[in-house]
Structure formats: C-alpha cells, structure tokens
Design a protein around this motif. Structure first.
Motif, PDB file in Angstrom:
ATOM      1  N   TYR A  51      20.022  -7.249 -10.764  1.00 32.90           N
ATOM      2  CA  TYR A  51      18.949  -8.014 -10.157  1.00 32.90           C
ATOM      3  C   TYR A  51      19.426  -8.665  -8.864  1.00 32.90           C
ATOM      4  O   TYR A  51      20.515  -9.251  -8.794  1.00 32.90           O
ATOM      5  CB  TYR A  51      18.414  -9.101 -11.090  1.00 32.90           C
ATOM      6  N   ILE A  96      12.107  -7.742 -13.014  1.00 33.60           N
ATOM      7  CA  ILE A  96      13.557  -7.572 -12.968  1.00 33.60           C
ATOM      8  C   ILE A  96      13.914  -6.089 -13.067  1.00 33.60           C
ATOM      9  O   ILE A  96      14.772  -5.584 -12.335  1.00 33.60           O
ATOM     10  CB  ILE A  96      14.237  -8.376 -14.093  1.00 33.60           C
ATOM     11  N   SER A 143      13.277  -8.183  -2.577  1.00 33.12           N
ATOM     12  CA  SER A 143      14.586  -7.942  -3.200  1.00 33.12           C
ATOM     13  C   SER A 143      15.229  -6.678  -2.636  1.00 33.12           C
ATOM     14  O   SER A 143      16.452  -6.626  -2.439  1.00 33.12           O
ATOM     15  CB  SER A 143      14.436  -7.811  -4.720  1.00 33.12           C
TER      16      SER A 143
END
Length: 517
Positions: A32, A22, A366
C-alpha cells in the motif's frame, strides 16, 4: 433492531471499501502506498523522534515540518514501542474512524429512521471517511475530537455541569493539538461563554488550555531557530501578507475548492434564520452551536485551506451535518415533496465532488506517489542513502532513507522557509534570492545531487542536469516531471550510470530520459 442492523451493515460496507481500495493499490505497487507524500512527512519525523530523539524531517536537525504535533507524537510512540512500521497511520486512523462512527451513531440516534440513515451516510461517504483513513493523515482524529468538543459545549451550555465542561476542555486541547484550525471554533466558544453566559473564568481557562499545544510547540520551535507556527502554516496559510487583492484571490480560490460544502452552508444559514428570536440574547442562546460552527467555517475559509483530496475541509462537512441534523429531520418529515426533492438534489453536489470523485481519484493519487516519490526514495536508498540531497518534495525520500536534505520548498529547511514565507504556496521559479541561497548552501556544504520539480524553482547554473522522470496522468504530485542534477562536477558520470541501472526496475509507464552529455 433495523437501525442496529443497518449500522452493522454500514460498518461492513465501510470496511469492504477500505479493503478494496488497499487491494487496488497493492495490485500495481506490491504494497500500500499513501496517496499523499505528506503522510510520509509525519512518518519521517515520528521515526526520527522515536529512534534518534530528533524532531525533524531528517535525523540530523530539528525542523518544524508537521502541522499536527499530536498525530506525529502518536506515531512516534507506536514506532518507539512497537517498531518502525509504515502502516501505523492506517491502523490508528481505522481505530479513530471506528470511534467517530460510534460517536455520530450516538448523536443521530434520536432522529427518525430516514434522517438517521441519511446523516450517518453523509458523514461516512461524503466526508469521505474512507479517504481520510487511507491518506494516512491526522484528519480523522481531528474531526473526532473537534466534534466531541462541540458536542460537550452544547451539553454544557444546556446543563452547566462541571463534568461536561471538563470534557469540553479535554477534547478542545486534543483537537487543537491535532490541527490548529480547531482554534477557529474554540475562539467563538470562549466568546460565547464570556459574553453571553458570563462564565468568565471558564472562558479564560478554556482559551488558555486550548492554546497550550500551540504555545508549547511554538516555544520549542523558536528555541530551535524556527518560526512559532509550523513551516507548513507559514508557507501555505492565507494571511494578509501580499496585499488585499492577493488575500481576496486566495479566499475566492478556497471558495471554489470548497464548493462541495455550499449546500450545507446554505442550509445552515436558513436554519439560523428560521430560529430567529426577538431578543439578541435569546437568539444567541438558541443558536449557539449553529453560530459557532458558521463563524468557525468563515475563519477557515478566510485563513486556512481547502482541497488536496478534499482533506482540509473534511471535518467541516461532518460538523455541518451534525449541526443540521434537526433541520434534515424537519425537511424529510415535511409534507412538501418539492422541498424534499430540492434538498436531495442539492446533496448530489457533495456526493459527486467528495464521494464519487475520491473513489476514482485516490487510487490514481497512490499510483502517482508510487511512480514518483517512492521511486525517488528507492533510488536514493540504493545509491545515495547517506548523501546530501537537494529536493522539493520530501516525505517519502526522507522516511525511507538517511539522506541529509536541503528542501527548496522550505518545509524542511527553515532558511528557505524564511525566504519563501510570503509566497503563499506560489512559485517564483526565477527567485534570485532563493536560487543564490541554494547555490551557496549546496556548494559550502558539499551537496551531491538534486531531485526537483523544475517548475517550482530553476536550479542554479552550476547544477548539471542528467535526467528526467515523467509520470502519466498526474493528479496529486507537484508536477509530472522530476529532474535530476549533479551538483558535484565529478558526480555526473556516476549519477548517469546509476539512473541507467535503476531504470530497469522502474514502472514501465514512467518515461525516463537520461543525458549522456
């Protein structure tokens, strides 16, 4: 004492892995970001159902976009009672992960220390559990409930106690509600109870009860003009439509993407062969759990998916470790050093493909989502929050805004799903029927702009291209380049102005091109 200490250290290491992962994302995004846009699809439907009483990717109409009704309902409940918080999926997955670890710890407690340590580590790090928590999807819950279903099936087949059948029934319904693939295994459990155990009523009861989540959701979908199955299963599932050759090619693709499971599948087949009995009935009874899992795996290989951050087959890895625990014990306690060496060597494949690769790739995923989907959502939120938008990657832009949406992939727009249902996730970018529908629908309903992957579908000729965003090192997005189009002729100059203004706040490594023509 040593085992309890190791268990606590494993929990600590797992927690540390989550915190570090994270932190890596927060370091570049400021918060996040899920490594899959699909997590935001769940959140969007849950938000709309909780706050607007509409089961849809937008608050304006029904859409059968989720393939995990129970997970979306769970999120909706938390949003309804505790607020619209984008990190509910991680919170809930951490809770489910804790119970999964406790569950496998109890299952493996009868093993020797070496076998216990290996099996527990395989489940946590090769599933890999940290990735399944952080992607914000339903896979941890699905794995937990299907594992418990199989555990209580085994117990009921041994003692035939009503309480164990009741627990089997409960967890089977829950596992199917979280992912329909559970039916692959429930089907063979029912067949075993019916044909081998002669438990006709219980077999039928289990089958009917397990189908209820599918039937109820399917009826609601049909009543709202959609398919019986969720759009994602219609568009991505591997069915026989398209011919035998296409089916075989998709199965071979599944096999390639599921290569990390190969060692465990081979071990399972060896284990079943070693336990052969003289009579068929004795063979089935002594290998009931192994056969159910092997046949369920086969159906998944044939009709479901593998890949995408190894999430689709994550539950299969856990089930295989569970059913092979005694075989692993036997190998580790064997005096044959070559056999132990070969076994550990073969396990290097899932460790590399599932553990090491996910450590490396999930942060990159991400980053991709932050650079592309989150930027699109922020752009729409600022300039087109309640506008009519054509798009083909829809999670974040639907969750963070109040746009009206035409989804050219089909997950959020049933009319397009019906056009694309035989494509099996492939893209015919020159599809004349689809292009004509997008043209007519956007024109008749006065749509404003489009944000799309051109390699998924070429936009109609009347769409005016005004800009492109290109991300670096794309790993997870549908394409590195997103194109912006003005649909209304008088919107082009305004869209160009907005793109220029927004460019200042974007990540520096996103390449931005804007047309002034």
């Amino acid at each position: 004492m040593k085992r309890n200490l190791f268990f606590l250290l494993t929990l600590l290491l797992f927690t540390l892995c989550i915190i570090v992962s994270i932190g890596n994302v927060v370091s570049f995004a400021g918060r996040y970001i899920y490594p899959l846009d699909d997590a935001y699809i769940h959140l969007s439907i849950a938000k709309n159902f909780a706050l607007h009483h509409v089961w849809g990717i937008t608050k304006y109409e029904f859409s059968s976009t989720t393939s995990s009704p129970f997970f979306t309902l769970l999120l909706a409940g938390f949003i309804k009672f505790f607020g619209n918080y984008e990190y509910w999926p991680i919170v809930l997955n951490l809770i489910a992960a804790f119970f999964l670890i406790v569950c496998v710890n109890n299952i493996f407690k009868t093993l020797s220390n070496r076998a216990y340590l290996l099996c527990l580590n395989l489940v946590i790090w090769c599933m890999p559990l940290f990735t399944m928590v952080l992607i914000g999807m339903e896979h941890v819950f699905h794995t937990l409930f299907l594992l418990l279903s199989l555990f209580y099936f085994k117990k009921y087949s041994e003692d035939h106690l009503s309480k164990n059948f009741a627990l089997l029934l409960l967890f089977a319904v829950l596992s199917v509600g979280f992912r329909y693939e559970s039916l692959f295994f429930i089907f063979f459990i029912c067949a075993y109870l019916f044909f081998v155990e002669k438990k006709f009523q219980k077999s039928i009861l289990l089958g009917v009860a397990s189908l209820l989540p599918v039937i109820i959701y399917g009826i609601i979908s049909i009543q709202n003009g959609s398919y019986f199955l969720p759009n994602s299963l219609i568009l991505k599932g591997n069915t026989s439509d398209g011919g035998i050759s296409g089916f075989v090619i998709r199965v071979l693709g599944n096999g390639y993407r599921g290569l990390s499971l190969l060692p465990l599948v081979v071990f399972l087949m060896i284990f079943i062969f070693k336990n052969k009995r003289s009579g068929l009935l004795d063979f089935l009874k002594s290998n009931n759990l192994q056969i159910v899992i092997l046949l369920g795996f086969t159906l998944h290989l044939l009709f479901a998916n593998f890949g995408w951050l190894v999430r689709y087959e994550a539950y299969l890895f856990v089930l295989l470790v569970y059913v092979l625990k005694d075989f692993i014990e036997e190998i580790l306690n064997s005096g044959k050093q070559f056999l132990k060496f070969a076994f550990i060597l073969l396990l290097a494949l899932p460790v590399y493909l599932r553990t090491w690769t996910m450590f490396e790739k999930q942060t990159l995923a991400s980053k991709n989502i932050f650079d592309q989907q989150i930027q699109m959502a922020d752009f729409l939120k600022k300039y087109y929050n309640q506008s009519k938008v054509v798009a083909n990657d829809i999670g974040a832009i639907a969750y963070f805004t109040d746009i009206r949406l035409l989804d050219t992939y089909g997950l959020g727009t049933i009319e397009i799903a019906k056009i694309r249902k035989n494509d099996h996730g492939e893209f015919n970018i020159e599809n004349p029927k689809l292009r004509n529908f997008v043209y007519q629908y956007s024109k008749n309903n006065n749509y404003d702009i489009a944000l799309v992957f051109d390699n998924w579908l070429h936009m109609p000729d009347n769409f005016q291209k005004t800009g492109e965003w290109t991300i670096k090192d794309n790993y997870i997005c549908g394409g590195p380049k997103v194109s912006f189009y003005s649909i209304k002729p008088d919107e082009k100059n305004n869209l160009i102005k907005n793109l220029k203004e927004f460019r200042v706040s974007m990540p520096k490594d996103v390449e931005v091109k804007i047309s002034d023509n």
